[in-house]
Design a protein around this motif. Structure first.
Motif, mmCIF file in Angstrom:
data_model
loop_
_atom_site.group_PDB
_atom_site.id
_atom_site.type_symbol
_atom_site.label_atom_id
_atom_site.label_comp_id
_atom_site.label_asym_id
_atom_site.label_seq_id
_atom_site.Cartn_x
_atom_site.Cartn_y
_atom_site.Cartn_z
ATOM 1 N N ARG A 67 -31.139 -4.149 -7.935
ATOM 2 C CA ARG A 67 -29.777 -4.679 -8.105
ATOM 3 C C ARG A 67 -29.815 -6.195 -8.288
ATOM 4 O O ARG A 67 -30.516 -6.886 -7.530
ATOM 5 C CB ARG A 67 -28.970 -4.322 -6.853
ATOM 6 C CG ARG A 67 -27.566 -4.850 -6.859
ATOM 7 C CD ARG A 67 -26.804 -4.418 -5.621
ATOM 8 N NE ARG A 67 -26.478 -2.998 -5.638
ATOM 9 C CZ ARG A 67 -25.547 -2.438 -4.853
ATOM 10 N NH1 ARG A 67 -24.857 -3.179 -4.013
ATOM 11 N NH2 ARG A 67 -25.303 -1.153 -4.932
ATOM 12 N N ASP B 202 -29.835 -0.476 -11.214
ATOM 13 C CA ASP B 202 -28.692 -0.386 -10.301
ATOM 14 C C ASP B 202 -27.695 -1.430 -10.795
ATOM 15 O O ASP B 202 -27.777 -1.862 -11.963
ATOM 16 C CB ASP B 202 -29.139 -0.640 -8.842
ATOM 17 C CG ASP B 202 -28.055 -0.299 -7.827
ATOM 18 O OD1 ASP B 202 -27.801 0.887 -7.594
ATOM 19 O OD2 ASP B 202 -27.439 -1.231 -7.266
ATOM 20 N N GLY C 137 -25.939 -4.513 -12.121
ATOM 21 C CA GLY C 137 -26.387 -5.773 -12.711
ATOM 22 C C GLY C 137 -27.698 -5.675 -13.466
ATOM 23 O O GLY C 137 -28.197 -6.679 -13.988
ATOM 24 N N THR D 263 -25.744 9.364 -13.943
ATOM 25 C CA THR D 263 -25.028 9.220 -12.666
ATOM 26 C C THR D 263 -23.570 9.642 -12.860
ATOM 27 O O THR D 263 -23.014 10.393 -12.045
ATOM 28 C CB THR D 263 -25.150 7.780 -12.130
ATOM 29 O OG1 THR D 263 -26.525 7.401 -12.166
ATOM 30 C CG2 THR D 263 -24.647 7.680 -10.706
ATOM 31 N N ASN E 107 -21.973 1.090 -15.804
ATOM 32 C CA ASN E 107 -22.687 2.308 -16.193
ATOM 33 C C ASN E 107 -22.042 3.554 -15.584
ATOM 34 O O ASN E 107 -21.671 4.492 -16.296
ATOM 35 C CB ASN E 107 -24.167 2.192 -15.779
ATOM 36 C CG ASN E 107 -24.914 3.495 -15.988
ATOM 37 O OD1 ASN E 107 -24.872 4.388 -15.156
ATOM 38 N ND2 ASN E 107 -25.555 3.645 -17.131
ATOM 39 N N VAL E 108 -21.889 3.555 -14.268
ATOM 40 C CA VAL E 108 -21.440 4.776 -13.588
ATOM 41 C C VAL E 108 -19.955 5.046 -13.855
ATOM 42 O O VAL E 108 -19.571 6.146 -14.262
ATOM 43 C CB VAL E 108 -21.710 4.668 -12.067
ATOM 44 C CG1 VAL E 108 -21.246 5.922 -11.351
ATOM 45 C CG2 VAL E 108 -23.195 4.427 -11.795
ATOM 46 N N ILE F 267 -14.583 -6.159 -12.620
ATOM 47 C CA ILE F 267 -14.542 -7.520 -12.078
ATOM 48 C C ILE F 267 -13.530 -8.394 -12.841
ATOM 49 O O ILE F 267 -13.000 -9.358 -12.303
ATOM 50 C CB ILE F 267 -15.969 -8.140 -12.085
ATOM 51 C CG1 ILE F 267 -16.067 -9.402 -11.244
ATOM 52 C CG2 ILE F 267 -16.467 -8.408 -13.487
ATOM 53 C CD1 ILE F 267 -16.165 -9.165 -9.787
ATOM 54 N N ALA G 4 -18.210 0.856 -7.773
ATOM 55 C CA ALA G 4 -18.641 -0.548 -7.868
ATOM 56 C C ALA G 4 -19.382 -0.916 -6.576
ATOM 57 O O ALA G 4 -20.506 -0.462 -6.374
ATOM 58 C CB ALA G 4 -17.439 -1.448 -8.132
ATOM 59 N N ASN H 101 -22.588 3.338 -3.944
ATOM 60 C CA ASN H 101 -23.316 3.541 -2.695
ATOM 61 C C ASN H 101 -22.520 2.940 -1.541
ATOM 62 O O ASN H 101 -22.036 1.809 -1.639
ATOM 63 C CB ASN H 101 -24.706 2.897 -2.780
ATOM 64 C CG ASN H 101 -25.663 3.747 -3.593
ATOM 65 O OD1 ASN H 101 -25.829 4.944 -3.318
ATOM 66 N ND2 ASN H 101 -26.273 3.172 -4.619
HETATM 67 N N1 LIG Z 1 -26.745 2.986 -12.217
HETATM 68 C C1 LIG Z 1 -27.071 4.073 -11.534
HETATM 69 O O1 LIG Z 1 -27.768 4.963 -12.065
HETATM 70 C C2 LIG Z 1 -26.571 4.282 -10.152
HETATM 71 C C3 LIG Z 1 -25.642 3.443 -9.563
HETATM 72 N N2 LIG Z 1 -25.134 3.740 -8.339
HETATM 73 C C4 LIG Z 1 -24.143 2.877 -7.712
HETATM 74 O O2 LIG Z 1 -22.959 2.845 -8.506
HETATM 75 C C5 LIG Z 1 -22.313 1.584 -8.358
HETATM 76 C C6 LIG Z 1 -22.107 0.956 -9.740
HETATM 77 O O3 LIG Z 1 -23.384 0.783 -10.353
HETATM 78 P P1 LIG Z 1 -23.536 0.565 -11.930
HETATM 79 O O4 LIG Z 1 -22.407 1.212 -12.637
HETATM 80 O O5 LIG Z 1 -24.918 0.924 -12.259
HETATM 81 O O6 LIG Z 1 -23.398 -1.009 -12.037
HETATM 82 P P2 LIG Z 1 -22.948 -1.875 -13.290
HETATM 83 O O7 LIG Z 1 -23.490 -3.226 -13.047
HETATM 84 O O8 LIG Z 1 -23.249 -1.182 -14.556
HETATM 85 O O9 LIG Z 1 -21.346 -1.893 -13.149
HETATM 86 C C7 LIG Z 1 -20.702 -2.402 -12.021
HETATM 87 C C8 LIG Z 1 -19.217 -2.378 -12.281
HETATM 88 O O10 LIG Z 1 -18.541 -2.776 -11.105
HETATM 89 C C9 LIG Z 1 -17.605 -3.779 -11.454
HETATM 90 N N3 LIG Z 1 -17.316 -4.618 -10.292
HETATM 91 C C10 LIG Z 1 -18.114 -5.516 -9.677
HETATM 92 N N4 LIG Z 1 -17.445 -6.104 -8.692
HETATM 93 C C11 LIG Z 1 -16.216 -5.551 -8.673
HETATM 94 C C12 LIG Z 1 -15.070 -5.735 -7.882
HETATM 95 N N5 LIG Z 1 -15.051 -6.632 -6.894
HETATM 96 N N6 LIG Z 1 -13.955 -4.981 -8.150
HETATM 97 C C13 LIG Z 1 -13.960 -4.086 -9.165
HETATM 98 N N7 LIG Z 1 -15.022 -3.872 -9.942
HETATM 99 C C14 LIG Z 1 -16.129 -4.594 -9.686
HETATM 100 C C15 LIG Z 1 -18.241 -4.533 -12.587
HETATM 101 O O11 LIG Z 1 -17.302 -5.300 -13.326
HETATM 102 C C16 LIG Z 1 -18.791 -3.367 -13.374
HETATM 103 O O12 LIG Z 1 -17.775 -2.770 -14.160
HETATM 104 C C17 LIG Z 1 -23.202 0.765 -7.418
HETATM 105 O O13 LIG Z 1 -22.741 0.957 -6.099
HETATM 106 C C18 LIG Z 1 -24.564 1.430 -7.572
HETATM 107 O O14 LIG Z 1 -25.396 1.228 -6.453
HETATM 108 C C19 LIG Z 1 -25.499 4.861 -7.665
HETATM 109 C C20 LIG Z 1 -26.411 5.724 -8.186
HETATM 110 C C21 LIG Z 1 -27.085 5.467 -9.435
#
Ligand SMILES: NC(=O)C1=CN([C@@H]2O[C@H](COP(=O)(O)OP(=O)(O)OC[C@H]3O[C@@H](n4cnc5c(N)ncnc54)[C@H](O)[C@@H]3O)[C@@H](O)[C@H]2O)C=CC1
Ligand SMILES: O=C(O)CCC(=O)C(=O)O
Length: 436
Positions: A70, A142, A144, A185, A216-217, A238, A289, A312
């Motif tokens: 991350r 993960d 970022g 995911t 992504n998710v 964000i 998020a 998570n």
């Molecule tokens: N990428 C993966 O395969 C997996 C991800 N996860 C979990 O899913 C969650 C999201 O991960 P990804 O989508 O991969 O990350 P990413 O970096 O692709 O997307 C994160 C998203 O959250 C948004 N965000 C960040 N801060 C925010 C806030 N304060 N309010 C609203 N939105 C906000 C961002 O603008 C972005 O749209 C995390 O908790 C990660 O640990 C869990 C399992 C697998």
């Protein structure tokens, strides 16, 4: 509650339910290795900057450790420790042959240029390359990070160890990535949500969804849910929030988000304060998020009937509990009665909200990472149909196994998932003779 305290609390409750003694519980909880590295890179303007990186390896009793990397300003030891531990339980719920790890760098990737991100990733890899390995610890994306980050790790690692596509998963297809990993995911979230809704006599179509996070998710979940007839009525990221009670046009929103690097300014709905996203009226709320977003401050105002934890640890135990802490006598002398008694106090449960826990709901990502690793080791690529079919099989089985544990221990889905996972990891630990 801090992320590690929250995760430890769920582990302790599960081990008490399983009757695991304190010695074994201790050896299951203590991480295998915690690494912290300083990564100094030249910025594009010629100045030097130092970022702190982590790789925390929690458990390897069931196989090589596995978990994402991350990049986020809030990355610190306790958070990464909690995420590493969650990976151990998640892999065990999915019944894939991995232990858990997690890593990250405390940085804001939106403030770094692509070349700075590449240098940072390469320096981080140089510092941890001898601690990871195809049969030791396999990173993945993960928050970022993404396929390009994995490509840089693969390349840097291969300089030390020879060409090693299986050292990371979630890499670009051209470098041995799996078809379907990008969507995995979100697709897993869809399958798990379908299984949950079916249990309640409902289907995706006809339900109203709200999604926090459109990365992504969140974006894949939105796309797949809307393709199945679900109405996505609000999303946030964000940059802002957007709402349309008739249902957002997700393909247009995806296009807008790609072009404008966020959902803000999308014309197909009304702007909303992103801080209000979790409180929007809907049937299914999907936090996708950050961690800890559902907490004692807002739990009472949540209107959803179902919360599907794509992120998570999005739900702080304080949202589950009122005046209930991990040192309470109620937990120290836990019996089935006490767990039920404690859960009587849970805010969300009292409201009738059903929570599908993270270690089940978002396990689709690591499951397809496992398929990617298997394909790399075999040197044989699967087609996307096979990936998605196998993913559905694993997600459906995971849900069924968790439900069985709920029945056995008369507990909610989170404890069902934790007891399933802790039991599987405890068995592997005992079989190896690793009890402390
Ligand atoms: N990428 C993966 O395969 C997996 C991800 N996860 C979990 O899913 C969650 C999201 O991960 P990804 O989508 O991969 O990350 P990413 O970096 O692709 O997307 C994160 C998203 O959250 C948004 N965000 C960040 N801060 C925010 C806030 N304060 N309010 C609203 N939105 C906000 C961002 O603008 C972005 O749209 C995390 O908790 C990660 O640990 C869990 C399992 C697998
Ligand atoms: O795909 C993987 O190996 C791990 C994904 C991850 O970090 C997670 O499930 O939280």
């Amino acid at each position: 509650m801090n992320a590690l305290a929250a995760t430890n609390r769920n582990f302790r409750l599960a081990s008490k339910l399983l009757g695991i003694d304190s010695k074994l519980a201790k050896s299951l909880l203590i991480p295998f290795r915690e690494v912290k590295v300083e990564c100094t890179i030249p910025k594009d303007d010629g100045s030097l900057a130092t970022y702190v990186g982590f790789r925390i390896q929690h458990d390897n009793s069931r196989g090589p450790m596995k978990g994402g990397i991350r990049y986020h300003p809030q990355v610190e030891t306790d958070e990464v420790n909690a995420l590493a531990q969650l990976m151990t339980w998640k892999a065990a719920v999915a019944n894939i042959p991995y232990g858990g790890a997690k890593g990250g760098i405390g940085c804001d990737p939106s403030e770094l240029t692509v070349s700075e991100l590449e240098r940072l990733t390469r320096v981080f890899t140089q510092k941890i390359h001898d601690l990871i390995g195809i049969q030791i610890d396999v990173p993945a994306p993960d928050m970022g990070t993404g396929p390009q980050t994995m490509a840089w790790i693969l390349d840097e690692y291969s300089k030390f160890h020879g060409h090693s596509p299986a050292i990371v998963t979630g890499k670009p297809i051209d470098l041995g990535g799996s078809l379907g990993r990008d969507a995995a995911t979100g697709r897993g979230v869809l399958f798990a949500t379908e299984a949950l809704l079916n249990q309640h006599g409902k289907t995706i179509s006809g339900q109203r969804f709200v999604i926090q996070g459109f990365g992504n998710v969140g974006s894949w979940a939105a796309k797949l849910i809307s393709e199945k007839g679900g109405k996505v009525v609000a999303v946030s990221d964000i940059t802002g929030g957007i709402k349309n009670s008739e249902g957002l046009n997700i393909p247009s929103l995806l296009k807008h988000s790609k072009e404008h690097r966020g959902v803000r300014g999308f014309q197909g709905g009304d702007p909303i304060d992103p801080n209000s996203i979790l409180l929007q009226d809907c049937d299914v709320l999907i936090p996708a998020a950050l961690g800890g977003v559902i907490n004692r401050e807002n739990a009472n105002e949540i209107k959803a009937k179902f919360v599907v934890e794509a992120a998570n640890h999005p739900t702080d135990p304080e949202a589950d509990e009122v005046g209930f802490n991990i040192f309470s006598p109620c937990l120290l002398s836990i019996r089935k009665y006490n767990v039920n008694h404690c859960s009587m106090l849970q805010i969300l449960k009292k409201k009738g909200v059903v929570i599908l826990p993270d270690i089940l709901a978002n396990s689709g990502g690591v499951t397809v990472s496992y398929f990617e690793w298997v394909q790399n080791i075999q040197g044989f690529m699967w087609d996307e149909e096979k990936v998605n079919k196998e993913l559905k099989t694993y997600m459906t089985k995971g849900f069924k196994d968790v439900k069985e544990m709920c029945k056995t221990h008369d507990c909610d889905l989170r404890m069902g998932a934790f007891t399933l996972a802790v039991n599987r990891v405890a068995r592997a630990t005992l079989l190896r003779g690793w009890e402390a």
